[in-house]
Design an enzyme around this catalytic site. Sequence first.
Site, PDB file in Angstrom:
ATOM      1  N   ASP A   1       0.838  -1.198   0.000  1.00  0.00           N
ATOM      2  CA  ASP A   1       0.000   0.000   0.000  1.00  0.00           C
ATOM      3  C   ASP A   1       0.877   1.254   0.000  1.00  0.00           C
ATOM      4  OD1 ASP A   1      -2.086   1.742   0.318  1.00  0.00           O
ATOM      5  OD2 ASP A   1      -3.061   0.564   1.879  1.00  0.00           O
TER       6      ASP A   1
ATOM      7  N   CYS B   1      -5.295   4.669  -3.564  1.00  0.00           N
ATOM      8  CA  CYS B   1      -5.507   3.227  -3.372  1.00  0.00           C
ATOM      9  C   CYS B   1      -6.740   2.670  -4.060  1.00  0.00           C
ATOM     10  CB  CYS B   1      -5.652   2.893  -1.890  1.00  0.00           C
ATOM     11  SG  CYS B   1      -4.448   3.660  -0.824  1.00  0.00           S
TER      12      CYS B   1
ATOM     13  N   ASP C   1      -0.117  -0.480  -5.018  1.00  0.00           N
ATOM     14  CA  ASP C   1      -1.272   0.176  -5.654  1.00  0.00           C
ATOM     15  C   ASP C   1      -0.940   1.555  -6.218  1.00  0.00           C
ATOM     16  OD1 ASP C   1      -0.968   1.304  -3.140  1.00  0.00           O
ATOM     17  OD2 ASP C   1      -3.031   0.946  -2.483  1.00  0.00           O
ATOM     18  N   ASN C   2      -0.068   2.310  -5.533  1.00  0.00           N
ATOM     19  CA  ASN C   2       0.342   3.633  -6.028  1.00  0.00           C
ATOM     20  C   ASN C   2       1.617   4.032  -5.308  1.00  0.00           C
ATOM     21  OD1 ASN C   2      -2.342   4.258  -4.091  1.00  0.00           O
ATOM     22  ND2 ASN C   2      -0.456   5.334  -3.519  1.00  0.00           N
TER      23      ASN C   2
END
Length: 599
Positions: free
Chosen positions: A55, A91, A339-340
């Site tokens: 995450d 996210c 996710d990022n």
Amino acid sequence: MLIRTVLLCLLSLVAAGGDGNGNGNGKSNGNGKSNGKGHGKQPGRKPNIVLIITDDQDAGTHTREIMPRLFDRLVDNGVNYENFFTPVSLCCPSRVSLLRTQAAHNHNITNVELPHGGWVKFNNAGYVNHTMPDFLQAAGYNTYYVGKYMNDQTDKNCVDLPVSGFNASDMLVDPYTYDYWKPGFSVNNGPVEIHENTYSNDIVAQKGLAHLDSALASDRPFFVGFAPIGPHSYMNSTLRLSGSGRLYMDTPEWPERHDHMFKDAKLERTESFNPDEPMGVSWVKTLPKLNESNVEYLDEFYRGRLRSLQSVDEMVGQIFDKLEAAGALDNTYVIYTADNGFALGTHRRQPGKTLAFEEDIKVPLAIRGPGMPKGITDKVSSYGIVDLSRTFLDIAGAKPDYENDGTKINLHLGEGKLADKQYSKHRHSLTEFWVRGIEEGKFVDASYRENNTYRTLRVHDQVDGKPVTYSYHVWCTGERELYNLVSDPYQVRNILAPLNELGKFPAFDAGDVLDAQTQRVLHRLDALTLVLKTCKGQSCVEPYTTLFPSGKVNTLKDAMNRRYDEYFAALPKVHFDFCMLGYQSRLEQPEWKDELAFK
Ligand SMILES: *[C@@H]1O[C@H](CO)[C@@H](O)[C@H](O)[C@H]1NC(C)=O
Ligand SMILES: *[C@@H]1O[C@H](CO)[C@@H](O)[C@H](O)[C@H]1NC(C)=O
Ligand SMILES: *[C@@H]1O[C@H](CO)[C@@H](O)[C@H](O)[C@H]1NC(C)=O
Ligand SMILES: *[C@@H]1O[C@H](CO)[C@@H](O)[C@H](O)[C@H]1NC(C)=O
Ligand SMILES: *[C@@H]1O[C@H](CO)[C@@H](O)[C@H](O)[C@H]1NC(C)=O
Ligand SMILES: *[C@@H]1O[C@H](CO)[C@@H](O)[C@H](O)[C@H]1NC(C)=O
């Protein structure tokens, strides 16, 4: 080489043999070559997929020093993809792209909560029962997932709004998701189970490894997703529940056993780190220079991120131990991604994501799997989360029941140096954003930043025989950014800054300000953005074919041919009428129409 060829053939057999009903692997069971558990290399058996998705982990923290087990076990034995991007630097939208194999402008889940995103909007959009894991199940896979699934899945709605597509799941739910010491899980769509004083990443590892045991005990191929929250910022669930007190996203927490690590680590003082002049556009250019205590806090925050990743690295080692012990490693793809991204201090920023700088959008991707070369870096292709999702579907022989926007990632690059030379067609990626910007950490004065809507194109290609990498951002404020990442990797020189000041947009009649070559590049990048911002299916994968239906132009290199100068200059330019929240397509006219194609 022979072994590799044989493996490749087996793989194609698998791909061809998948009947979408999960019957593809029945014939090979008990054929003598089996290791008893049915997860060795058996002809005709579909490969397993193990996904590890962290995450808010930027590609900058994807290093051997920070994650030694990941590099030893996975990266050194597989392919590392250098140009891998999130579709949205947030996210929830990014995870929806993974679940739906769709660009954000097609799934339209653009925030972490209502009205523009989150689990409730996902449900309202009718996406439940139509996700990548649902399609893997339909293709014969047993599927398991543990950790963060989607924002706004809460202790209140987790029973009434169950997730679909998993044989077993342990989903972190709000307000406990980011409480490293008090995580709460919805187990198999049941009511929240809170773990007091236990470290979240460790529970995710323990639960996920138990799922891996179940997966290995069955004869069917499997997908297991591990989604720890590390290295996301810490949020205190008690404060979130009470809605009172100082509520901010703070330094990530780590378990005591990692206290001693990275004591001297500091953020790299690059050209973009806390610069003397303001940079960027919209709210970014209003940021003040950070003072010393703020910078110290950022370094401490960074150390917290590195320490919170250590438990993830340990988990990676445990996953490999288990797969190896079961004899399943040779038939399993193991994927590591996030996710990022995340930024700290660059362009004078507080901790956070939601922008389109490299720190925000570039994330790790490493894949190890059957027949894949070992220890290779793909520096050429550009892929995104949507393509990763498509790759899972293709590996499994699974099909969504709607048009998807991905392309299969090239898993079988040539050996050794060949990979660097190989010319991949897929050299672009689109990142989109339509809601407020978010800053994190204790020095944040505003909870949200307005005017954070933009479309960003990142292109990594060749022009005149030289590698070029551009990052082009069109903002709802009318501003634009263009960075030449070869000469300006830290994005401190916005080539279009003079045009922003002169208000030259959207026509780009800027021969007096830009050099001719830059102007030609700009027209091409804008045209690609025009196609990609409403692309669907194949036009997301091959935008040049949309511009040039003849098929003669496939790359930026081809498109730079002078005979197309007039065509590109005359195309309508991408712009927003004004800033509004959510994806409002009427504010983003013109849209691409096939009449605009080159004739
Ligand atoms: C996307 O969702 C928003 C609400 O979040 C809605 O206002 C908008 O019309 C939707 N856009 C499209 C193109 O469907
Ligand atoms: C998903 O599928 C299950 C099983 O068929 C069904 O019970 C459930 O109602 C479906 N959920 C939605 C939201 O359609
Ligand atoms: C997993 O779920 C699928 C779909 O419901 C089912 O066919 C399969 O038997 C389940 N696997 C196990 C091990 O229960
Ligand atoms: C979370 O906040 C509550 C209420 O202020 C406090 O009692 C508790 O110590 C905090 N937890 C942590 C781990 O900081
Ligand atoms: C440093 O900057 C922060 C954020 O603007 C501010 O809250 C703090 O008071 C400043 N500290 C000093 C010592 O100036
Ligand atoms: C947002 O951008 C508009 C221009 O589109 C500007 O007028 C407005 O002041 C900006 N708002 C904020 C909060 O920066």
